[in-house]
Design a protein around this motif. Structure first.
Motif, PDB file in Angstrom:
ATOM      1  N   UNK A 186      14.977  -6.600  -0.138  1.00 33.73           N
ATOM      2  CA  UNK A 186      13.705  -6.972  -0.752  1.00 33.73           C
ATOM      3  C   UNK A 186      12.544  -6.206  -0.105  1.00 33.73           C
ATOM      4  N   UNK A 187      11.562  -5.887  -0.930  1.00 34.80           N
ATOM      5  CA  UNK A 187      10.375  -5.187  -0.454  1.00 34.80           C
ATOM      6  C   UNK A 187       9.233  -6.172  -0.253  1.00 34.80           C
ATOM      7  N   UNK A 188       8.674  -6.203   0.941  1.00 32.48           N
ATOM      8  CA  UNK A 188       7.438  -6.926   1.195  1.00 32.48           C
ATOM      9  C   UNK A 188       6.292  -5.946   0.917  1.00 32.48           C
ATOM     10  N   UNK A 189       5.579  -6.167  -0.161  1.00 32.18           N
ATOM     11  CA  UNK A 189       4.652  -5.170  -0.699  1.00 32.18           C
ATOM     12  C   UNK A 189       3.313  -5.191   0.038  1.00 32.18           C
ATOM     13  N   UNK A 190       3.307  -4.653   1.253  1.00 28.21           N
ATOM     14  CA  UNK A 190       2.048  -4.633   2.002  1.00 28.21           C
ATOM     15  C   UNK A 190       1.111  -3.547   1.473  1.00 28.21           C
ATOM     16  N   UNK A 191       1.626  -2.611   0.685  1.00 30.82           N
ATOM     17  CA  UNK A 191       0.742  -1.645   0.043  1.00 30.82           C
ATOM     18  C   UNK A 191      -0.206  -2.376  -0.907  1.00 30.82           C
ATOM     19  N   UNK A 192       0.334  -3.330  -1.676  1.00 31.77           N
ATOM     20  CA  UNK A 192      -0.511  -4.123  -2.567  1.00 31.77           C
ATOM     21  C   UNK A 192      -1.398  -5.087  -1.780  1.00 31.77           C
ATOM     22  N   UNK A 193      -0.798  -5.810  -0.829  1.00 32.20           N
ATOM     23  CA  UNK A 193      -1.554  -6.824  -0.092  1.00 32.20           C
ATOM     24  C   UNK A 193      -2.730  -6.203   0.658  1.00 32.20           C
ATOM     25  N   UNK A 194      -2.501  -5.056   1.289  1.00 34.13           N
ATOM     26  CA  UNK A 194      -3.590  -4.401   2.024  1.00 34.13           C
ATOM     27  C   UNK A 194      -4.678  -3.908   1.077  1.00 34.13           C
ATOM     28  N   UNK A 195      -4.282  -3.424  -0.090  1.00 32.62           N
ATOM     29  CA  UNK A 195      -5.276  -2.972  -1.067  1.00 32.62           C
ATOM     30  C   UNK A 195      -6.090  -4.141  -1.594  1.00 32.62           C
ATOM     31  N   UNK A 196      -5.392  -5.251  -1.886  1.00 34.69           N
ATOM     32  CA  UNK A 196      -6.075  -6.440  -2.385  1.00 34.69           C
ATOM     33  C   UNK A 196      -7.020  -7.011  -1.331  1.00 34.69           C
ATOM     34  N   UNK A 197      -6.586  -6.985  -0.092  1.00 37.17           N
ATOM     35  CA  UNK A 197      -7.418  -7.507   1.004  1.00 37.17           C
ATOM     36  C   UNK A 197      -8.624  -6.615   1.246  1.00 37.17           C
ATOM     37  N   UNK A 198      -8.439  -5.330   1.063  1.00 39.53           N
ATOM     38  CA  UNK A 198      -9.483  -4.343   1.381  1.00 39.53           C
ATOM     39  C   UNK A 198      -9.012  -3.498   2.541  1.00 39.53           C
ATOM     40  N   UNK A 199      -8.680  -2.242   2.278  1.00 42.84           N
ATOM     41  CA  UNK A 199      -8.007  -1.412   3.272  1.00 42.84           C
ATOM     42  C   UNK A 199      -8.821  -1.245   4.550  1.00 42.84           C
TER      43      UNK A 199
END
Length: 596
Positions: A186-199
């Motif tokens: 499984x992929x933990x999508x931190x690319x999305x989470x970090x973008x949503x949070x604000x890089x």
């Protein structure tokens, strides 16, 4: 606990984590126990402490193993006695872009050089996953890679082969291809989470330089929450249904006061567009097998007319249960759970009224997220991850239709004075046979979702089910039920371990939507036949009592098993002498499975 629902206060959670953990442990919630190994490429202590809270809130009490700082590769590839003794149920690999050491910014490199660099970086991770799978044979969760905080080539960094962003994007695609072809990865999508949070806020460099945190401290709760959704989904702790309010939830206004013409839904106003978008989002969930129900204080006629608004996308036929009346909403939600044969805690109550949310949440314990304004509705539901998808089967797509067919079955039952006559009129047939590879995912999913008709409360990962499937030490059965209203899907699973001339039932589960329809007797008949074929003499059944499975406490007694022992906590052991067993199902006809 509402403090652990999105939107949550990260500062509050970080400051009060010990207090929150203590409160969670003191509430006597029944939990499953799991072991999670965290192999980190950066500091993981605070991630683990927050992950622990979110998992406890989802009914999972965990023991954690953490690798030494940045020793994830060594633990995976060279062995670790402590990790071996730990026997993890899940391995989580916490690596980030900070751990990509093969990339080198060099404008003089050609495309072949960079492809080699990419393959070398990918092989670093792929060889580790394969090694871990070989040794531990358990689910693996791997972070993908967040984008860097800077772009050496500016906008060109994304498409030029020399760019760091281009390299990370291509590497992520390789991870996705691997995940799509490997079960239990499984992929933990931190690319999305970090973008949503604000890089920029996510990747505050001072936290790396001072503490070797791969993200800012305040981003850790968001990160851990996202990770917890994957884990709770793997272990069958997802929600199953929506209970949806109507007025100011699926449309703007009050249908009883404003009439159909006066409610806001569609493209005429900003709020109307927001409600329309929310309806579209909710309808998408039905394709994932999420059940939709109505729970509204309304006259039913008005409620139906609102759902028939020409600009809306949700229609009355989309709902598996419909409660539009003036009863307290906690009673309606409980009635919905009863009609669907699911637990109230499996329902997400969606209502714009905070007082209603508070009452329903406190009275029956279901999730009731804060619904502040219609433009935020989608974000609130989506970020809570109530229905995180880690497995998906064909049965999921048709689940709403299955439950709507159940409503027709209930109406048909009312036409018969004799229950057996009703069952015979249902014209039921079943396929009951050994597991098939094509159904392994669905069988695993059903096992991990079933709480009420679950005699031993065992949970299995897909790799464990595959191991059982490939072993001659077990008798395995799945049951699929059909009737004149349609296909109920795979509804029952039995796993029994052979010990000498005895079969010991490790697991017996059945979907509650087919209770009291003789399917349990049909399953037992086939089980007894399989045991006799293998020249076994007796079957031992085990009942492990929980707060949720009381409905099957007397099942073995009904089957004619002899009670061997009963413990103080209600657990019991039962024995069936196969020489004395006679067939019990006289309602359901059996047929052979389709050739696949």
């Amino acid at each position: 606990m509402k403090e652990l629902l999105y939107p949550f206060d990260s500062s509050y959670l970080l400051k009060n984590r010990k207090k929150i953990r203590r409160e969670l442990l003191e509430n006597n919630t029944e939990r499953i126990h799991k072991k999670i190994a965290v192999l980190g490429g950066s500091t993981t202590n605070d991630i683990v402490s927050m992950l622990d809270l979110f998992l406890l809130d989802n009914g999972i009490e965990c023991e954690f193993y953490q690798s030494e700082y940045a020793q994830y590769w060594q633990d995976a590839m060279f062995g670790n006695e402590k990790l071996n003794a730990f026997h993890p149920d899940i391995i989580y690999i916490h690596t980030t872009s900070r751990n990509l050491d093969e990339f080198s910014f060099d404008m003089s490199l050609n495309e072949s050089d960079i492809d080699d660099m990419l393959e070398k970086q990918y092989y670093h991770f792929k060889s580790m996953w394969e090694r871990l799978n070989e040794i531990y044979d358990c689910p693996i969760i791997q972070n993908n890679f967040e984008l860097p905080q800077y772009r050496t080539l500016g906008n060109r960094d994304s498409w030029d082969i020399h760019g760091r962003i281009n390299f990370i994007s291509r590497l992520n695609m390789k991870l996705y291809e691997y995940a799509s072809s490997h079960d239990s990865f499984y992929i933990n999508d931190i690319n999305y989470i970090s973008s949503s949070y604000g890089l920029d806020k996510w990747a505050e460099p001072k936290y790396w330089y001072m503490y070797k945190y791969a993200m800012s401290m305040h981003a850790i709760p968001d990160f851990a929450f996202n990770l917890s959704n994957i884990i709770k989904s793997i272990f069958g702790k997802n929600k199953k249904a929506f209970a949806l309010d109507l007025d100011n939830t699926l449309w703007g206004g009050v249908i009883g006061d404003d009439s159909v013409e006066g409610i806001e839904i569609g493209h005429e106003t900003a709020d109307g567009e927001a409600y329309l978008a929310f309806q579209k989002y909710i309808k998408e969930q039905t394709q994932l097998g999420i059940l939709m129900t109505v729970c509204s204080k309304n006259d039913e006629e008005n409620a139906v007319s609102g759902l028939n608004h020409p600009d809306g996308v949700l229609k009355p036929d989309d709902f598996a249960a419909f409660k539009a009346n003036w009863n307290p909403k906690d009673i309606n939600v409980s009635d919905i759970a009863g009609e669907l044969n699911i637990l109230p805690e499996s329902i997400v109550f969606v209502d714009d009224n905070p007082a209603e949310r508070e009452i329903v949440s406190r009275q029956i314990g279901c999730a009731a997220p804060e619904m502040s304004s219609p433009d935020e509705y989608i974000k609130t539901i989506d970020k809570n991850g109530f229905f995180e998808v880690t497995s998906f089967s064909a049965d999921d797509m048709s689940r709403n239709d299955m439950y709507k067919a159940n409503a027709k079955r209930r109406l048909a039952q009312a036409e018969f004075a004799d229950y057996d006559d009703y069952l015979r009129n249902m014209d039921m047939t079943a396929i009951i046979e050994d597991f098939r590879p094509i159904y392994i995912q669905r069988i695993t999913q059903l096992i991990n979702k079933s709480n009420q008709f679950n005699l031993t409360t065992r949970r299995y990962t897909q790799s464990e089910i595959e191991e059982i499937y490939n072993s001659s030490d077990y008798i395995r059965l799945y049951g699929r039920l059909y009737d004149k209203f349609g296909d109920n899907g795979i509804v029952s699973v039995i796993i029994g371990k052979i010990k000498g001339t005895e079969l010991h039932i490790d697991l017996w589960i059945m979907s509650c939507r087919v209770l009291k329809r003789n399917m349990e007797y049909a399953m037992l008949d086939v089980l007894a036949e399989e045991c006799r074929r293998k020249i076994l003499e007796s079957i031992f059944g085990y009942y492990y009592r929980t707060k949720k499975n009381n409905m099957v406490s007397g099942l073995y007694n009904d089957f004619g098993f002899e009670n061997i022992s009963v413990s103080d906590n209600g657990d019991s052991i039962w024995k069936l002498d196969l020489n004395e067993y006679t067939q019990k199902n006289n309602i359901i006809k059996l047929k052979e499975g389709e050739k696949i």
